[in-house]
Design an enzyme around this catalytic site. Structure first.
Site, PDB file in Angstrom:
ATOM      1  N   GLY A 209      -7.143   2.128  -0.616  1.00  0.00           N
ATOM      2  CA  GLY A 209      -6.167   2.413   0.418  1.00  0.00           C
ATOM      3  C   GLY A 209      -5.484   3.742   0.146  1.00  0.00           C
TER       4      GLY A 209
ATOM      5  N   PHE B  97      -2.547   4.231  -0.873  1.00  0.00           N
ATOM      6  CA  PHE B  97      -1.624   4.207  -2.004  1.00  0.00           C
ATOM      7  C   PHE B  97      -2.183   3.500  -3.229  1.00  0.00           C
ATOM      8  CE2 PHE B  97       0.900   4.443   1.872  1.00  0.00           C
ATOM      9  CZ  PHE B  97       1.672   5.566   1.611  1.00  0.00           C
TER      10      PHE B  97
ATOM     11  N   ASP C  60       3.018  -3.837   9.322  1.00  0.00           N
ATOM     12  CA  ASP C  60       1.653  -3.280   9.306  1.00  0.00           C
ATOM     13  C   ASP C  60       0.621  -4.396   9.320  1.00  0.00           C
ATOM     14  OD1 ASP C  60      -0.204  -1.209   9.311  1.00  0.00           O
ATOM     15  OD2 ASP C  60      -0.346  -1.164   7.126  1.00  0.00           O
TER      16      ASP C  60
END
EC number: 2.7.11.24
Length: 354
Positions: A29, A31, A141
């Site tokens: 991802g 992060f 999200d």
């Protein structure tokens, strides 16, 4: 002192304690990088998430701290749970959670879902959201790739890195576009837990249809696609738009009538259509709540009001408005990790003494 071992995964150094072995990449991802691993202490398979450069900026430090605090606080069958956390000698942070075999995105791209699976998955999503929202948390999200599923069809919501406090003045440009609630696009200022219900409605529609309901190419196209199905927003919703530019844009669009969802989802159960219509409402004030959705007749095969818990206490967001330097966030992070391990050790000692 824990012993650490190193492995190279996708060109990234994973530096983990010797408790874990057999690292295999699972996903990447913005992060962090996630690997599956064997927990040599328990014998179970786990997911190990490396947070990339958690102390590189105050913003990333705060984001990591927020996710850690949330993972420690949220304890529910339909929310991913933390089983270990540590900081490596290279000062990377690793979250260890339970490992589920796949996610809803992969399931949806591999084959159509049967009715009973759609019902059961939606039930678990709303059950998890009821708990999360009762803790004063908005996920922000929610999307199929953030919904993990195992071979028993147990479902868990994950990735709380963008989660925020329930706040009528909440701001920001968040959530993957296809699942983004219109109030985020329309106001950019005021939204609350209802954005997660909209996202869940988009996921529900995708399970019914087998493809994303609102696959917008950009911000403007996304809103246009929504109005093609749901019609032009009511005037009382349009009047809540805070941005003058957004207001002018919405008022410039041609007036559209709402289309019956039954005409789009021709094979769907009428009860499914009814619940979907209550989730995909332009006005967040009129949108069904997660707890109300659980009680809808469509989910009656699974609904059990005695087994749909709310959070025992609300999440403490007192840190969220703090503008602190990296070193302070780092100290706070270390403190949270020490606290986590102290609680675990105390629980183990109590068990052994009984």
């Amino acid at each position: 002192m824990a012993e650490f071992v190193r492995a190279q995964i996708f060109g990234t150094t994973f530096e983990i304690t010797s408790r874990y072995s057999d690292l295999q990449p699972v996903g990447m991802g913005a992060f962090g990088l996630v690997c599956s691993a064997k927990d040599n202490l328990t014998g179970s398979n786990v997911a190990v998430k490396k947070i990339m450069k958690p102390f590189s900026t105050p913003v990333l430090s705060k984001r990591t701290y927020r996710e850690l605090k949330l993972l420690k606080h949220l304890k529910h069958e339909n929310v991913i749970s933390l089983s270990d956390i540590f900081i490596s000698p290279l000062e990377d942070i690793y979250f260890v959670t339970e490992l589920l075999g796949t996610d809803l995105h992969r399931l949806l791209t591999s084959r159509p879902l049967e009715k009973q699976f759609i019902q059961y998955f939606l039930y678990q999503i709303l059950r998890g959201l009821k708990y999360v929202h009762s803790a004063g948390v908005v996920h922000r999200d929610l999307k199929p790739s953030n919904i993990l599923v195992n071979e028993n069809c147990d479902l868990k919501i994950c990735d709380f890195g963008l989660a925020r406090i329930q706040d009528p003045q909440m701001t920001g440009y968040v959530s993957t576009r296809y699942y983004r609630a219109p109030e985020i696009m329309l106001t950019w200022q005021k939204y609350d837990v209802e954005v997660d219900v909209w996202s869940a409605g988009c996921i529900f529609a995708e399970m019914l249809e087998g493809k994303p309901l609102f696959p917008g190419k950009d911000h403007v196209n996304q809103f246009s696609i929504i109005t093609e199905l749901l019609g032009t927003p009511p005037d009382d919703v349009i009047h809540t738009i805070a941005s003058e530019n957004t207001l002018r844009f919405v008022q410039s669009l041609p007036k559209r009538e709402r289309q019956p969802l039954a005409s789009k989802f021709t094979q769907a159960d009428p009860l499914a259509i009814d619940l979907l219509e209550k989730m995909l409402v332009f006005d967040p004030r009129a949108r069904i709540k997660a707890a109300e959705g659980l009680a809808h007749e469509y989910l009656s095969p699974y609904h059990d009001p005695t087994d749909e818990p709310a959070a025992e206490e609300r999440f403490d967001w007192s840190f969220n408005d703090a503008d602190l330097p990296v070193d302070t966030w780092k100290i706070m992070m270390y403190s949270e990790i020490l606290d986590y391990h102290n609680v675990i050790n105390d629980a183990q000692n109590l068990t052994e003494s009984q």
